[in-house]
Design an enzyme around this catalytic site. Structure first.
Site, PDB file in Angstrom:
ATOM      1  N   LEU A  10       0.746  -1.252   0.072  1.00 42.99           N
ATOM      2  CA  LEU A  10       0.084  -0.001   0.060  1.00 42.99           C
ATOM      3  C   LEU A  10       0.864   1.285  -0.181  1.00 42.99           C
ATOM      4  CD1 LEU A  10      -2.868  -1.225   2.401  1.00 42.99           C
ATOM      5  CD2 LEU A  10      -2.922  -1.274  -0.108  1.00 42.99           C
ATOM      6  N   LYS A  75       7.576  -3.292  -4.582  1.00 47.00           N
ATOM      7  CA  LYS A  75       8.617  -3.072  -5.163  1.00 47.00           C
ATOM      8  C   LYS A  75       8.999  -4.139  -6.181  1.00 47.00           C
ATOM      9  CE  LYS A  75      12.393  -0.386  -3.967  1.00 47.00           C
ATOM     10  NZ  LYS A  75      11.850   0.578  -4.499  1.00 47.00           N
ATOM     11  N   ALA A  76       9.063  -3.796  -7.738  1.00 44.18           N
ATOM     12  CA  ALA A  76       9.430  -5.307  -8.618  1.00 44.18           C
ATOM     13  C   ALA A  76      10.512  -5.814  -8.285  1.00 44.18           C
ATOM     14  CB  ALA A  76       9.550  -4.433  -9.831  1.00 44.18           C
ATOM     15  N   ASN A 102       5.655  -3.406 -11.998  1.00 40.44           N
ATOM     16  CA  ASN A 102       6.484  -3.312 -13.294  1.00 40.44           C
ATOM     17  C   ASN A 102       7.345  -4.483 -13.303  1.00 40.44           C
ATOM     18  OD1 ASN A 102       5.664  -1.307 -14.911  1.00 40.44           O
ATOM     19  ND2 ASN A 102       6.782   0.330 -14.106  1.00 40.44           N
ATOM     20  N   GLY A 130       0.680   5.873 -13.759  1.00 39.98           N
ATOM     21  CA  GLY A 130       1.235   6.432 -12.600  1.00 39.98           C
ATOM     22  C   GLY A 130       0.211   6.531 -11.455  1.00 39.98           C
ATOM     23  N   LYS A 182       3.368  -4.103 -21.609  1.00 42.53           N
ATOM     24  CA  LYS A 182       3.515  -2.790 -20.881  1.00 42.53           C
ATOM     25  C   LYS A 182       4.791  -2.241 -21.097  1.00 42.53           C
ATOM     26  CE  LYS A 182       2.792   0.331 -17.456  1.00 42.53           C
ATOM     27  NZ  LYS A 182       4.198   0.532 -16.674  1.00 42.53           N
ATOM     28  N   HIS A 185       4.887  -0.395 -24.312  1.00 41.55           N
ATOM     29  CA  HIS A 185       4.414   0.672 -24.114  1.00 41.55           C
ATOM     30  C   HIS A 185       5.233   1.879 -23.585  1.00 41.55           C
ATOM     31  CE1 HIS A 185       2.643   3.350 -20.950  1.00 41.55           C
ATOM     32  NE2 HIS A 185       1.691   3.455 -21.812  1.00 41.55           N
ATOM     33  N   GLU A 189       7.002   5.287 -24.834  1.00 40.90           N
ATOM     34  CA  GLU A 189       6.894   6.431 -24.185  1.00 40.90           C
ATOM     35  C   GLU A 189       8.284   7.241 -24.107  1.00 40.90           C
ATOM     36  OE1 GLU A 189       4.939   5.873 -20.218  1.00 40.90           O
ATOM     37  OE2 GLU A 189       6.845   7.004 -19.279  1.00 40.90           O
ATOM     38  N   TYR A 190       9.262   6.189 -24.070  1.00 41.57           N
ATOM     39  CA  TYR A 190      10.599   6.720 -24.157  1.00 41.57           C
ATOM     40  C   TYR A 190      11.083   7.524 -25.286  1.00 41.57           C
ATOM     41  CZ  TYR A 190      13.334   4.547 -20.231  1.00 41.57           C
ATOM     42  OH  TYR A 190      13.734   4.215 -19.098  1.00 41.57           O
ATOM     43  N   LYS A 260      15.279   4.439 -16.135  1.00 38.70           N
ATOM     44  CA  LYS A 260      15.006   3.340 -14.882  1.00 38.70           C
ATOM     45  C   LYS A 260      15.099   2.171 -15.091  1.00 38.70           C
ATOM     46  CE  LYS A 260      11.483   5.063 -12.624  1.00 38.70           C
ATOM     47  NZ  LYS A 260      10.371   5.296 -11.407  1.00 38.70           N
TER      48      LYS A 260
HETATM   49  P1  NBP Z   1       7.339   0.863  -4.240  1.00 36.25           P
HETATM   50  O1  NBP Z   1       8.080   0.176  -5.503  1.00 36.25           O
HETATM   51  O2  NBP Z   1       8.216   2.013  -3.391  1.00 36.25           O
HETATM   52  O3  NBP Z   1       7.390  -0.285  -3.088  1.00 36.25           O
HETATM   53  C1  NBP Z   1       6.923   0.116  -1.724  1.00 36.25           C
HETATM   54  C2  NBP Z   1       6.121  -1.025  -1.308  1.00 36.25           C
HETATM   55  O4  NBP Z   1       6.833  -2.481  -1.444  1.00 36.25           O
HETATM   56  C3  NBP Z   1       5.565  -1.042   0.273  1.00 36.25           C
HETATM   57  O5  NBP Z   1       4.348  -1.269   0.149  1.00 36.25           O
HETATM   58  C4  NBP Z   1       6.562  -1.643   0.943  1.00 36.25           C
HETATM   59  O6  NBP Z   1       6.176  -2.119   2.004  1.00 36.25           O
HETATM   60  C5  NBP Z   1       6.578  -3.033  -0.225  1.00 36.25           C
HETATM   61  N1  NBP Z   1       7.690  -3.990   0.060  1.00 36.25           N
HETATM   62  C6  NBP Z   1       9.159  -3.941  -0.236  1.00 36.25           C
HETATM   63 BR1  NBP Z   1       9.828  -2.331  -0.888  1.00 36.25          BR
HETATM   64  N2  NBP Z   1       9.679  -4.909  -0.061  1.00 36.25           N
HETATM   65  C7  NBP Z   1       8.701  -5.814   0.504  1.00 36.25           C
HETATM   66  C8  NBP Z   1       9.039  -7.022   0.973  1.00 36.25           C
HETATM   67  N3  NBP Z   1      10.222  -7.924   0.996  1.00 36.25           N
HETATM   68  N4  NBP Z   1       7.741  -8.002   1.394  1.00 36.25           N
HETATM   69  C9  NBP Z   1       6.771  -7.031   1.497  1.00 36.25           C
HETATM   70  N5  NBP Z   1       6.366  -5.670   0.848  1.00 36.25           N
HETATM   71  C10 NBP Z   1       7.523  -5.265   0.623  1.00 36.25           C
HETATM   72  O7  NBP Z   1       5.970   1.363  -4.335  1.00 36.25           O
HETATM   73  P2  NBP Z   1       5.052   2.088  -5.484  1.00 36.25           P
HETATM   74  O8  NBP Z   1       5.936   3.352  -5.892  1.00 36.25           O
HETATM   75  O9  NBP Z   1       3.709   2.046  -4.984  1.00 36.25           O
HETATM   76  O10 NBP Z   1       5.174   1.067  -6.765  1.00 36.25           O
HETATM   77  C11 NBP Z   1       4.914  -0.295  -6.725  1.00 36.25           C
HETATM   78  C12 NBP Z   1       4.733  -1.008  -8.016  1.00 36.25           C
HETATM   79  O11 NBP Z   1       3.987  -0.264  -8.876  1.00 36.25           O
HETATM   80  C13 NBP Z   1       6.403  -1.111  -8.689  1.00 36.25           C
HETATM   81  O12 NBP Z   1       6.382  -2.348  -9.003  1.00 36.25           O
HETATM   82  C14 NBP Z   1       6.341  -0.294  -9.392  1.00 36.25           C
HETATM   83  O13 NBP Z   1       7.350  -0.407 -10.284  1.00 36.25           O
HETATM   84  C15 NBP Z   1       5.064   0.194 -10.053  1.00 36.25           C
HETATM   85  N6  NBP Z   1       5.106   1.394 -10.334  1.00 36.25           N
HETATM   86  C16 NBP Z   1       4.106   1.626 -11.392  1.00 36.25           C
HETATM   87  C17 NBP Z   1       3.882   2.873 -11.936  1.00 36.25           C
HETATM   88  C18 NBP Z   1       3.260   3.053 -13.086  1.00 36.25           C
HETATM   89  O14 NBP Z   1       2.972   4.297 -13.441  1.00 36.25           O
HETATM   90  N7  NBP Z   1       2.643   1.944 -13.639  1.00 36.25           N
HETATM   91  C19 NBP Z   1       4.497   3.984 -11.172  1.00 36.25           C
HETATM   92  C20 NBP Z   1       5.087   3.814 -10.143  1.00 36.25           C
HETATM   93  C21 NBP Z   1       5.410   2.547  -9.542  1.00 36.25           C
HETATM   94  P3  NBP Z   1       6.684  -1.277   3.479  1.00 36.25           P
HETATM   95  O15 NBP Z   1       5.679  -0.436   3.541  1.00 36.25           O
HETATM   96  O16 NBP Z   1       6.698  -2.391   4.398  1.00 36.25           O
HETATM   97  O17 NBP Z   1       8.146  -0.993   3.150  1.00 36.25           O
END
Ligand code: NBP
Length: 476
Positions: A10, A75-76, A102, A130, A182, A185, A189-190, A260
């Protein structure tokens, strides 16, 4: 359990996706490794719908109706595997695990196979747009089994962006198809952003005007064929004045762009599949080049700077030329991206419908644009289209713009303004269009030094010439 869908993870993306689901009337189970995130979500937005928070993963799983649908938004990479490993022992046959992060499509293929062997569905889903998209309607690209989409489809389609009554979500194909699409996509975008940046550079140097004046040009372009989210926000960024210095925002920002990873993934995959996505590759390399500060400093100190300010004679003609060159190069970038999707689809047996991809990119995501309607039409007319460039509408647009395109690439070369995406897109177009390519010479050279053989235009078979002997030809 009573919750219809769960979200674990979350941070900003998961939080917004959960709120979007709740706002659409779904009962949403919530979980996050650090419980305070779950608590703050409920405290801040609990009134937006029905949330079922749990501190432990076991309670979270128990709070869901069966078959369970659980979205992972962490996190991916390794964190995603960690969460899957914790989750899987708690699940039962038929449950659906959805990774909306991602992920690299190869990871998704691996995870899907592992979970399938355990009787679980794994859906790798691309989510674009996003934070803002996650909350108000993203473009969603789910892979995985058709069976899992029966349950997920209605949920995802209702929270996705809607364009002309059509949701920006469709079942892309099995296993890694969603994350692959994706990835492409993001690659597009790049390319889109690099082309816009080159157009800006040309206009600014060529016309010798301020970013705010160029913002007006982009605003005007946004009412025509180029109408898109990226062109719209380009005008906003160009017009922005830095509060601290009173200078144009662009002049106080470091000229080094990050990459990235998804651009790199796209190019790596294209090399493996043998798809010439030159626009995306040049865009990715242009970011790398911008980041090589030491090399740039050394080169800038070594070489004269060409006098490239205000070299344009006919202002309106130049602006129109840049616009047409931008449009034609954009068509090339998309043509290459859709070729890449086709190649991935053929390689992995996904049967991806390219027209449907253009349809779901029309809203929610960063590359949303009027132009995508034309792509939808092109694939509706001819699903097995050889290249977007030869679809009648695009062929006409490119033919109409080709003189402008050549003038711009020539002018850029003359003035010393780097336009890798404009130039390589034109070179790609010419390579595709030209009746004979010098690849015949490459065949000859390879046969000469390595006896690699060659094919002829006038008869089938492979041949080898005795280059060091009597120069006679033999069938290989
Ligand atoms: P983050 O990529 O910053 O990840 C943070 C989340 O991962 C927190 O909930 C954290 O829990 C959890 N987490 C981690 Br880090 N390690 C963990 C583990 N070992 N076990 C359980 N939970 C863990 O979050 P975000 O920016 O919301 O992005 C989430 C996903 O969406 C990513 O894959 C990202 O690449 C993708 N994304 C997509 C877009 C888009 O436009 N589609 C934009 C941004 C991100 P915690 O709170 O306990 O630390």
């Amino acid at each position: 359990g009573t919750a219809q869908i769960g979200v674990t993870g979350l941070a900003v993306m998961g939080r917004n996706l959960a709120r979007n689901l709740a706002r659409h009337g779904f009962r949403v189970a919530l979980h996050n490794r650090t419980h305070s995130r779950t608590e703050s979500l409920v405290a801040d937005h609990g009134d937006e719908g029905t949330f079922v928070p749990s501190e432990g993963l076991q309670d979270f799983v128990a709070s869901l109706e069966r078959p369970r649908a659980i979205i992972i938004m962490v996190k991916a990479g390794q964190p995603t595997d960690d969460v899957i490993d914790e989750l899987v022992p708690l699940l039962e046959e038929g449950d659906i695990v959805i990774d909306c992060g991602n992920a690299h499509y190869a990871d998704t293929r691996r995870r899907e196979k592992e979970l399938k062997d355990k009787g679980l569905h794994f859906v790798g889903s691309g989510v674009s747009g996003g934070e803002e998209g996650a909350l108000n309607g993203p473009s969603i690209m789910p892979g995985g089994s058709a069976e899992s989409y029966q349950k997920l489809g209605p949920i995802f389609e209702s929270i996705a962006a809607q364009v002309d009554g059509t949701p920006c979500c469709v079942h892309v194909g099995p296993d890694g198809a969603g994350h692959f699409v994706k990835m492409v996509h993001n690659g597009i975008e790049y390319a889109d952003m690099q082309l816009i940046a080159e157009a800006y550079d040309l206009l600014r140097s060529g016309l010798g005007v301020s970013p705010a004046e160029i913002a007006e040009i982009f605003k005007e372009w946004n009412s025509g064929d180029l109408e898109s989210f990226l062109i719209e926000i380009t005008a906003d960024v160009l017009a922005h004045i830095d509060a601290e210095t009173g200078e144009p925002f662009l002049d106080v920002v470091l000229d080094q762009a990050e990459q990235k990873g998804t651009g790199r993934w796209t190019v790596q995959s294209a090399l493996d599949l043998g798809v010439p996505i030159t626009g995306i590759a040049e865009a990715t390399f242009a970011r790398s080049l911008s980041g090589h500060a030491e090399q740039r400093k050394a080169a800038a100190a070594t070489f004269d700077q060409p006098a490239d300010e205000g070299f344009v004679k006919d202002r309106q003609q130049f602006i129109d030329d840049v616009r047409k060159a931008l449009y034609a190069s954009k068509v090339v970038a998309y043509a290459q991206g859709f070729d890449h999707i086709k190649a991935g689809s053929d390689e992995f047996g996904w049967d991806v419908d390219r027209g449907a991809m253009a349809t779901i990119w029309r809203g929610g995501c960063i590359i949303r644009a009027r132009f995508l309607n034309r792509i939808v039409e092109a694939y509706a007319d001819k699903p097995e289209l050889e290249s977007l460039l030869v679809a009648p509408y695009f062929a006409e647009a490119v033919s109409d713009g080709v003189d402008s395109w050549r003038r711009i690439v020539a002018a850029a070369a003359q003035a010393g303004i780097p336009t890798p995406a404009f130039s390589s897109s034109l070179a790609y177009f010419d390579g595709l269009r030209r009746k004979r390519l010098p690849a015949a010479l490459i065949q000859g050279l390879r046969d000469n030094f390595g006896a690699h053989t060659y094919q002829r235009v006038d008869k089938p078979g492979s041949f080898h010439t005795l280059w060091a002997g009597d120069a006679s030809e033999h069938e290989a």
